[in-house]
Design an enzyme around this catalytic site. Structure first.
Site, PDB file in Angstrom:
ATOM      1  CG  ASN A 191      -3.950  11.899  -2.953  1.00  0.00           C
ATOM      2  OD1 ASN A 191      -3.588  12.941  -3.499  1.00  0.00           O
ATOM      3  ND2 ASN A 191      -3.447  10.727  -3.266  1.00  0.00           N
ATOM      4  CD  GLU A 215       1.436   5.952  -2.118  1.00  0.00           C
ATOM      5  OE1 GLU A 215       0.951   5.428  -1.109  1.00  0.00           O
ATOM      6  OE2 GLU A 215       0.851   5.970  -3.229  1.00  0.00           O
TER       7      GLU A 215
END
Length: 306
Positions: free
Chosen positions: A189, A224
């Site tokens: 990210n 995640e």
């Protein structure tokens, strides 16, 4: 429509069948309320409409209707419309039938045009019911599905796990639970942006789904993190299954536009113990996951029940 007639008089049954067949409906028939209830117990969802005579031997239409309505749940999917038949048109009889569960009322002798109009009204109601059922199913899917990965969300995963734990306890079956986490996901990210991170989650989910063993449930339970419910799976087999899932992710790079990412995942797994609740079991798998992270990631660690 598929229509079931309950009528004890042969001439009335034949006339009704003639009218309904002329209107293009499929028709079956029984001769009393007891036969009607017994037929529905075996084939409740096969019928679109019931046409029931009020006064029949063995079991009246009113008694049968009350039993039929008792078979229903609160789901609109369970609703079967009922039209009562009677030679009486008194207010008292109509009230009795409606209170017993009727949706409409026909007075004998049956008029073809009136019957056709009543069936048209029932079809409209059935159409509204079907739309409501479809919308309810869509809302249920939205409430239990993760929007990004299209996997079951945490709520749906925990419901499935609770069900499997109950089966494991009742039938003394093996059950294992695992938590899978994408290694260094924050770096993805930070370096490539959240759009790439979202695409990674979608592709990881797709690989998990394509590798899914029969009976396993995989859900997205965190950013995640993914939960795995491995039914009928012992500790040893669960570790082997988790290793297959791990290799399905790390075996080939994930392509996100111009980016080629070599991902790994870590897994923590534990076997069901009847002294642990659902959340405790997930926490134990989480502890095993943290241990896998601490030992260098890209591995599966098993942890015994505490």
């Amino acid at each position: 429509m598929k229509i079931l007639i309950a009528e004890d008089t042969l001439s009335d049954r034949m006339l009704l069948r003639f009218h309904l067949a002329k209107l293009g409906h499929q028709v079956s028939e029984v001769q009393n309320g007891e036969e009607l209830v017994n037929t529905l117990k075996d084939s409740y969802y096969d019928w679109d409409l019931l046409i029931v005579d009020l006064n029949m031997p063995i079991k009246s239409g009113e008694e049968a209707a009350r039993e039929i309505r008792a078979l229903q749940t609160d789901s609109p999917e369970d609703w079967i419309p009922i039209i009562f038949l009677s030679g009486s048109g008194t207010d008292e009889d109509i009230q009795r039938c409606i209170e017993a569960g009727a949706d409409d009322y026909l007075i004998k002798p049956i008029q073809h045009k009136v019957l056709a109009a009543k069936l048209l009204a029932m079809a409209r109601i059935a159409n509204m019911r079907n739309r409501l059922v479809s919308m309810n199913k869509r809302l249920e899917a939205l409430s239990t599905t993760d929007y990004l990965t299209e996997l079951p969300n945490r709520r749906a995963f925990e419901i499935s796990l609770t069900d499997e734990m109950a089966k494991a306890a009742r039938y003394e079956q093996a059950l294992s639970v695992a938590v899978l986490d994408i290694d260094h996901f924050k770096r993805i990210n930070d370096e490539y942006g959240h759009d790439v991170g979202d695409e990674v989650l979608r592709q990881v989910s797709a690989r998990l789904k394509s590798s899914l063993r029969k009976g396993d449930v995989i859900g997205r339970i965190g950013g995640e993190e993914f939960g795995l419910c491995l039914s009928h799976t012992s500790a040893e087999d669960a570790v082997n299954a988790c290793e297959r899932y791990r290799k399905a992710i790390s075996g080939a790079p994930i392509i996100c536009g111009e980016h080629k990412l070599n991902l790994t995942v870590s897994l923590g797994v534990t076997a069901y113990c009847d002294n642990l609740g659902q959340l405790e079991l997930i926490k134990l798998a989480d502890k095993a996951l943290y241990e896998a992270k601490a030992k260098g990631r890209n591995r599966t660690i098993y942890r015994e029940c505490e």
